[in-house]
Scaffold this active site. Structure first.
Site, short mmCIF file in Angstrom:
data_model
loop_
_atom_site.label_atom_id
_atom_site.label_comp_id
_atom_site.label_asym_id
_atom_site.label_seq_id
_atom_site.Cartn_x
_atom_site.Cartn_y
_atom_site.Cartn_z
N LYS A 1 66.00 4.06 13.77
CA LYS A 1 66.25 5.48 14.06
C LYS A 1 64.96 6.27 13.85
O LYS A 1 64.44 6.33 12.73
CB LYS A 1 67.37 6.02 13.19
CG LYS A 1 67.57 7.51 13.41
CD LYS A 1 68.72 8.06 12.59
CE LYS A 1 70.01 7.97 13.37
NZ LYS A 1 71.09 8.73 12.75
N ASP B 1 79.90 13.88 9.97
CA ASP B 1 79.85 13.68 11.42
C ASP B 1 80.58 12.40 11.82
O ASP B 1 80.05 11.56 12.53
CB ASP B 1 78.39 13.67 11.89
CG ASP B 1 78.28 13.89 13.40
OD1 ASP B 1 79.29 14.32 14.01
OD2 ASP B 1 77.21 13.62 13.96
N GLY C 1 70.79 4.63 21.52
CA GLY C 1 71.69 5.70 21.13
C GLY C 1 70.93 6.89 20.61
O GLY C 1 69.72 6.85 20.39
N GLY D 1 68.24 12.04 15.19
CA GLY D 1 67.19 11.32 15.92
C GLY D 1 67.73 10.35 16.94
O GLY D 1 68.93 10.26 17.21
N VAL E 1 67.99 6.35 18.43
CA VAL E 1 68.09 5.00 17.90
C VAL E 1 67.57 4.00 18.94
O VAL E 1 67.91 4.10 20.12
CB VAL E 1 69.55 4.66 17.54
CG1 VAL E 1 69.63 3.30 16.89
CG2 VAL E 1 70.12 5.72 16.62
#
Ligand SMILES: *[C@@H]1O[C@H](CO)[C@@H](O)[C@H](O)[C@H]1NC(C)=O
Ligand SMILES: *[C@@H]1O[C@H](CO)[C@@H](O)[C@H](O)[C@H]1NC(C)=O
Ligand SMILES: *[C@@H]1O[C@H](CO)[C@@H](O)[C@H](O)[C@H]1NC(C)=O
Ligand SMILES: *[C@@H]1O[C@H](CO)[C@@H](O)[C@H](O)[C@H]1NC(C)=O
Ligand SMILES: *[C@@H]1O[C@H](CO)[C@@H](O)[C@H](O)[C@H]1NC(C)=O
Ligand SMILES: *[C@@H]1O[C@H](CO)[C@@H](O)[C@H](O)[C@H]1NC(C)=O
Ligand SMILES: *[C@@H]1O[C@H](CO)[C@@H](O)[C@H](O)[C@H]1NC(C)=O
Length: 920
Positions: free
Chosen positions: A622, A719, A601, A606, A608
Site C-alpha cells: 500500500k 471503514d 486496489g 492509498g 494497493v
C-alpha cells in the site's frame, strides 16, 4: 567406564566446537586468567584490559563454572571503576553483570556498592549470601559506540564483580517508544511448567536470556498458586522464529489452570514503578475442535486489565504458535499478584508458557561535556588517568575532574598538573563553557596557548612550567571572570597584551625569555594598582564585560542546554523507532512490484499494488498518499500500532518502507480478492453456498471482535465494507485496512472529518461525530445484509422506486415478515430458513439508528455461530464445510488475474447522505 567417559567428553568437545558463537556476544571472566569455552559453548575472555583493581580466586562448594572461581575487586574509595564495552550504535543489547562474593577478602562482610551504566544509576548490589550468584540485567539501545559499566560508592566492604556479559539482540521485541530515554531493567523472566529447576539459556535461547524455572523455590517467588494448577509439556515443535520471542524449549512447557484459574504472587525488585510486562502463550495441548481456551488477565484491584480476552489459538493463528500480549507501560507494585481466569464460555482453563517483566529505568544523559572530555582523553591512550571510563562526572567524577552539581553537570575543574603531558594544548579544552579552573602546569606542553574565549567562566589558569611558545593571546584579557593567570617558566615571546596588564588579576609571566611586559618590575607577581584613570577605565571594561557575559549566558542557555537531549530524540525518531516492524528498502519494494506496475486496489489512505519478493512471497503493497500522515512520527506510530495487532482474521502486516518521501505499508497478499467480488464480481465466482457466506461473516466478525475487545486500547475500524474483507487461498476471511486510525481512547485524535464509505456509514456518527465501536457494528450490519441479498449497499435499480439504500429496503421487507424478498436468488434455496432469519434479525439490530440499541460484536459473533449451528445440524453431510471448500479451491487453479481489490474512497456528499436511513 573410562572409555565411555572419553566418548562423552569427545562428544561434548565436538558439540561445543561445532557451535558457532553468536556475533555480538562478549563474556568477560573478571579476574580470570585465560580464554576458555564453557559447557554451553560460550567463549569467555579474561578482563585483562582492566588496569584497576585486584584479581582474587574463590572456591565454592558445587560451583564448577570457571568464571565463578575468580573475580576482580576494587578499593572502597570515592571514585568509580569502569569496564568499557564496544558496541554497535542503534543496536539493542542485553547486559548482564553477576557477583559471587565467596568471601574473597576473608572478612565475611557482605559488600554493598552501586553499579551504573554510564551516568545512569543501575542498581545497588547488596550481597546477602557468600555462595549465591547475584545478577542484574538491562536491555539497552546503544546510543554511542561504547557502553560503560561502573562500580562505585561502596558503603560496606569492597566493590567486586565476577562476570560481565553482553548479548546483542536482532529484532525488535524490546523496542519501546521510550527507549531513547529509558533502559529496561529485568525484574522477572520466567519459564512456566519447566521440567526441572534449571534455567533455559544459550544455546536454547540464541540471545542467551536466562529463563528462570518456575519450580525454583525461594521466598516470595511464585507463591499463592491456584489449586488445580498443572504442568504440561510437549515434544512438538513450537513455531518461534519471529523476533525475540522465547525459545522453543521455554514455549514447549506451560502451566494450565484445570479448575479455571491460574494465580501467582511474586516480589518485583525495584518496584513500584513503570514496567514493560509481556506474557507468552502457545496452545500446546491437542484440544478437540469442540473445546475452547479463552481467558482474561486478572490483577486484583485493577479491573481495567480484565478487558481483553485471550483466545490463544486464534490470536496466535494456530496451535504451537506464540501469542505475546503485554503492556508497554504499566505501573506495578512491589508485591505483584496476578492471574488468569477462564471466561464463562470457555471449556478449558487458562494456559501460561512464559512471562517477562522489566522496570523502566530513566537514562541519565550525564555531563554535557562528556563527548569533549572523552575525545580529549583519547589523545592519551597510554595514561592511566585517561582510562577511567564512563561519564566524566557521574556517578562519581574522574579523579582529575570536578563537576557542577546540576543533573546534567558541567566540568568546572581540570587538574592535570605534573602528568608528563606533551604536544600542544588540545583545542577540546577551549570548548568547556563551565570551566572555572584549569591546571596544566608542570607538563611538557609545547606550541601556542589556544584561545580560551569559549570558556568564559575561567577564573584560574595554571600553565606554568611547560614549554609553551609564541605570544600570549590577547583574548585572555577578555575572560570576564579571570582572577589568576600563571604562565611563568615557558618559552613565550612577544609583548604581554595591554589588556592583561590592566586587569585586576594575579598574573605571573616571569621566566619567559622572549616575553616583554611594559613594566620592568622585578616583582614576578604584578598586581595592577588602580589609578583614578585606571579605575574609570576599569569601570567601562567591567560594564562592557557585564553586558557581554549577559549576552553570552543567554546564548549558552539557549543553544547548549537543550541540544543534547533534543538531538538524541530526533535521531531516535528517524532511525531507531523504525525497527519496530520489518523495514523494506524502496528498491526491494520497487523490484517486488515491478515499479508499482500492477494496481490491485485503492482503499483508505492509498493505492494497493501486487508484489512478489525475491524469496517468492507474495505481498500487497500500500503506497500511502502523501497527505495521509502529518509527519514521520505519525507514520511510525501507525507502523508501531499495526505491528502489534495479530489475529488470524486480520490481514497480516509484514512491514513498511519509508524512503524518498514515500510511505509504504506491506501486507500479506490475499489470493482470493475481496468479499465484494465474490458477491457481485468481477473476477471471481459468486459464492452460492449460504454456509460459506456464514463462515466468512464469522471470520470477519472475529477479526472485528479482536479489534474491539482484544486490543488495549480498543481499535475502531471506521471503514468496514465488503471490499475490506479479503479471502485467502483457503477462502478464509480476514479484515483489512484496520489500524490506520487512532485507537479509540485517544480522544483528542478522533478527527472531526468523518471517514467511511457511503452506504456503510453510521448515520449517528455522521451527525454527532462521536466515534464508538457501534459505528463498526452498523457497517457490519450492512455487510450482513449484503451476504443475505447479494446486493450492493447503494443502488439505483435494486431497491424499488423511492429507495436507493439496502438498509431501508431490507428493513421494510424483514419487518413485514417477507424475508424471501431479500434473499439472494443465487443461493438457490440451498439454505435453512431459520438460519437466514437469525442473520437477518441480527443485521437489523446492527443497523438500528442509535448505537445503544445495536449489539456488541461479541453478541454478533454468537448469533452467527448459532446460525452456523442451525445450518449444520440440518445438513449433517456438510459437517466440515470449511475443509471441503478449501480443498476444492486449492484444487482448481487460483485466479491470479487480479481486478480492482477495493472500492475507491468516496467523499461523502450531502446528496448521498440523504440516502442514509435515519436521515430522511
Ligand atoms: C552511596 O550509597 C548510599 C547508600 O546506598 C546512598 O545513600 C548515597 O546516595 C550513595 N551516593 C552516591 C553518590 O550515589
Ligand atoms: C538475526 O538476523 C539475521 C538477519 O535477519 C538472521 O539471519 C539471523 O538468523 C538472526 N539471528 C537470530 C538468532 O535470530
Ligand atoms: C527444585 O528445587 C527445590 C528446592 O529448591 C526442590 O524442592 C524441588 O524438588 C526441585 N524441583 C525439581 C523439579 O527438581
Ligand atoms: C478442582 O477440580 C477438580 C475436578 O473438577 C475437583 O475435584 C477439585 O476439588 C477442585 N479443586 C479445588 C481446590 O477446587
Ligand atoms: C508510563 O506511564 C506513566 C503514567 O502514565 C508516565 O508518567 C511515564 O512517563 C510513562 N513512561 C515510562 C517509561 O514510564
Ligand atoms: C460468568 O459467570 C459468573 C458466575 O456464574 C457471573 O457472575 C458472570 O457475570 C459471568 N460473566 C459473564 C461475562 O457472563
Ligand atoms: C614522561 O614521558 C616520557 C616519554 O613520553 C617518558 O620517557 C618518561 O618516562 C615519562 N616520565 C614520567 C615521570 O612519567
Amino acid at each position: 567406564m573410562g572409555d565411555l567417559r572419553r566418548v562423552l567428553l569427545l562428544q561434548i568437545l565436538l558439540v561445543s566446537a561445532s557451535k558457532a558463537q553468536m556475533p555480538g556476544f562478549i563474556s568477560l571472566d573478571c579476574g580470570g586468567s585465560g580464554e576458555f569455552t564453557d559447557d554451553l559453548g560460550l567463549d569467555w575472555t579474561p578482563d585483562n584490559k582492566m588496569i584497576y583493581g585486584t584479581k582474587a580466586s574463590i572456591s565454592i562448594p558445587n560451583e564448577n563454572r570457571r568464571q565463578y572461581t575468580t573475580l576482580r575487586y576494587f578499593p572502597a574509595d570515592n571514585r568509580k571503576y569502569c569496564y568499557t564495552l564496544n558496541v554497535r550504535t542503534r543496536t539493542r543489547y542485553l547486559i548482564r553483570a553477576s557477583f559471587l562474593y565467596g568471601d574473597f577478602d576473608k572478612s565475611n562482610v557482605f559488600p554493598e556498592f552501586d553499579m551504573s551504566l554510564g551516568a545512569t544509576p543501575w542498581s545497588t548490589i547488596l550481597i546477602s549470601d557468600a555462595y549465591t550468584v547475584e545478577s542484574e540485567e538491562l536491555v539497552v539501545l546503544a546510543s554511542s559506540p561504547t557502553l560503560s559499566v561502573c562500580l562505585s560508592n561502596a558503603t560496606i566492604g569492597q566493590p567486586f564483580i565476577s562476570t560481565l556479559e553482553l548479548r546483542q539482540f536482532n529484532g525488535s521485541m524490546y523496542y519501546t517508544t521510550y527507549e531513547a530515554e529509558f533502559f529496561l531493567s529485568l525484574a522477572a523472566r520466567i519459564n512456566f511448567g519447566a521440567e526441572s529447576n534449571d534455567s533455559v539459556r544459550y544455546p536454547d535461547d540464541p540471545f542467551d536470556r536466562i529463563w528462570e524455572s518456575d519450580s525454583v523455590k525461594r521466598a516470595n517467588f511464585l507463591v499463592d498458586v491456584a489449586p488445580g494448577t498443572e504442568r504440561i509439556s510437549t515434544k512438538m515443535p513450537v513455531f518461534v522464529s519471529t523476533g525475540e520471542i522465547p525459545p522453543e524449549k521455554v514455549m514447549q512447557t506451560a502451566v494450565v489452570g484445570q479448575n479455571g484459574s491460574l494465580t501467582y504472587r511474586l516480589d518485583l525488585a525495584g518496584f513500584p514503578g513503570n514496567a514493560w510486562a509481556f506474557s507468552y502463550f502457545a496452545e500446546i495441548e491437542d484440544l478437540p475442535p469442540s473445546e475452547t481456551r479463552k481467558f482474561k488477565l486478572v490483577i486484583p484491584g485493577m479491573p481495567a486489565f480484565s478487558k481483553p480476552t485471550v483466545n490463544v489459538q486464534e490470536n496466535a493463528q494456530g496451535k504451537y504458535r506464540v501469542y505475546e500480549p503485554g503492556y508497554y507501560n504499566v505501573t506495578l507494585p512491589f508485591i505483584f499478584s496476578f492471574g488468569f481466569k477462564k471466561t464463562n464460555d470457555s471449556s478449558r482453563g487458562p494456559i501460561l508458557n512464559a512471562l517477562e517483566i522489566y522496570k523502566y529505568l530513566q537514562i541519565n544523559f550525564g555531563s554535557q561535556d562528556a563527548t569533549i572530555l572523552a575525545s580529549f582523553a583519547a589523545h592519551y591512550p597510554e595514561a592511566d588517568w585517561a582510562q577511567e571510563g564512563g561519564d566524566p562526572c557521574l556517578p562519581a567524577a574522574w579523579t582529575w575532574v570536578q563537576c557542577s552539581s546540576d543533573s546534567q553537570p558541567r566540568v568546572v575543574s581540570l587538574i592535570l598538573s605534573g602528568k608528563n603531558l606533551t604536544g600542544t594544548i588540545s583545542l577540546e579544552l577551549t570548548k568547556l563553557p563551565g570551566l572555572v579552573k584549569l591546571d596544566l602546569d608542570g607538563n611538557s606542553f609545547t606550541g601556542q596557548i589556544p584561545d580560551f574565549s569559549g570558556c568564559p567562566n575561567l577564573e584560574y589558569i595554571h600553565l606554568e612550567n611547560n614549554e609553551l611558545s609564541g605570544a600570549l593571546p590577547s583574548t585572555l584579557a577578555d575572560l570576564p571572570n579571570l582572577k589568576e593567570l600563571y604562565v611563568q617558566n615557558n618559552k613565550l615571546s612577544g609583548r604581554v597584551p595591554q589588556g592583561l596588564l590592566k586587569k585586576n588579576i594575579i598574573f605571573n609571566y616571569s621566566g619567559n625569555m622572549g616575553l616583554h611586559g611594559k613594566s620592568n618590575s622585578s616583582n614576578h607577581t604584578i598586581i595592577i594598582l588602580c589609578s583614578v584613570i585606571g579605575a574609570a577605565l576599569l569601570l567601562i571594561v567591567a560594564v562592557a564585560c557585564f553586558l557581554c557575559t549577559r549576552k553570552k549566558k543567554k546564548n549558552y542557555s539557549k543553544e547548549n542546554v537543550p541540544t543534547a537531549p533534543a538531538k538524541k530524540l530526533s535521531s531516535y525518531l528517524s532511525e531507531v523507532a523504525t525497527e519496530t516492524a520489518h523495514r523494506y528498502s524502496l528498491s526491494e519494494i520497487e523490484d517486488a512490484t515491478m515499479k508499482f506496475e500492477r494496481r490491485i486496489g485503492s482503499g483508505g489512505f492509498g493505492i494497493v499494488y501486487y508484489g512478489k519478493l525475491a524469496d517468492g512471497k507474495e505481498i500487497a503493497v500500500k503506497l500511502l498518499t502523501n497527505d495521509s500522515f502529518q509527519g514521520i512520527r505519525e507514520f511510525l506510530n501507525e507502523v508501531t500500532l499495526l505491528s502489534r495487532i495479530h489475529h488470524r482474521n486480520l490481514v497480516t502486516f509484514l512491514g513498511y518502507s519509508q524512503q524518498d518521501g514515500k510511505n509504504i505499508l506491506v501486507y500479506e497478499f490475499m489470493h482470493n480478492g475481496t468479499l465484494k467480488e465474490h458477491l457481485r464480481g468481477p473476477g471471481h465466482e459468486k459464492i452460492v453456498s449460504w454456509i460459506k457466506r456464514l463462515e466468512i461473516a464469522e471470520d470477519a466478525a472475529k477479526g472485528i471482535e479482536y479489534l474491539h475487545t482484544g486490543c488495549s486500547p480498543t481499535i475502531i475500524h471506521r471503514d468496514l465494507k465488503s471490499s475490506n474483507i479479503l479471502l485467502d487461498k483457503n477462502m478464509r476471511a480476514k479484515v483489512s485496512d484496520f489500524g490506520l486510525s487512532k485507537p479509540a481512547v485517544d480522544g483528542s485524535h478522533i478527527s472531526s472529518i468523518v471517514r467511511g464509505t457511503v452506504g456503510y456509514l453510521d448515520p449517528e456518527y455522521y451527525i454527532s461525530q462521536q466515534l464508538t465501536e457501534k459505528s463498526d457494528i452498523y457497517s457490519f450490519g450492512v455487510i450482513l445484509l449484503e451476504l443475505i441479498s447479494g446486493h450492493e449497499p447503494i443502488s439505483n435499480e435494486n431497491f424499488g422506486i423511492n429507495c436507493r439504500n439496502i438498509v431501508a429496503w431490507a428493513r421494510s421487507h424483514i419487518e413485514s415478515g417477507n424475508i424471501q424478498a431479500v434473499i439472494d436468488p443465487a443461493l438457490q434455496d440451498d439454505y435453512d430458513m431459520q438460519s437466514v432469519w437469525k442473520i437477518a434479525e441480527t443485521a437489523i439490530m446492527c443497523v438500528k439508528p442509535q448505537g445503544l440499541q445495536r449489539p456488541t460484536i461479541s453478541e454478533v459473533v454468537k448469533d452467527i455461530q448459532e446460525a452456523i449451528a442451525i445450518e449444520r445440524r440440518l445438513q449433517p453431510d456438510r459437517e466440515f464445510p470449511a475443509e471441503m471448500i478449501s480443498k476444492k479451491s486449492m484444487g482448481s487453479s487460483v485466479n491470479l488475474d487480479l481486478a480492482d481489490m477495493a472500492n475507491s474512497e468516496h467523499n461523502v456528499t450531502f446528496d448521498e447522505l440523504l440516502m442514509q436511513p435515519g436521515l430522511r
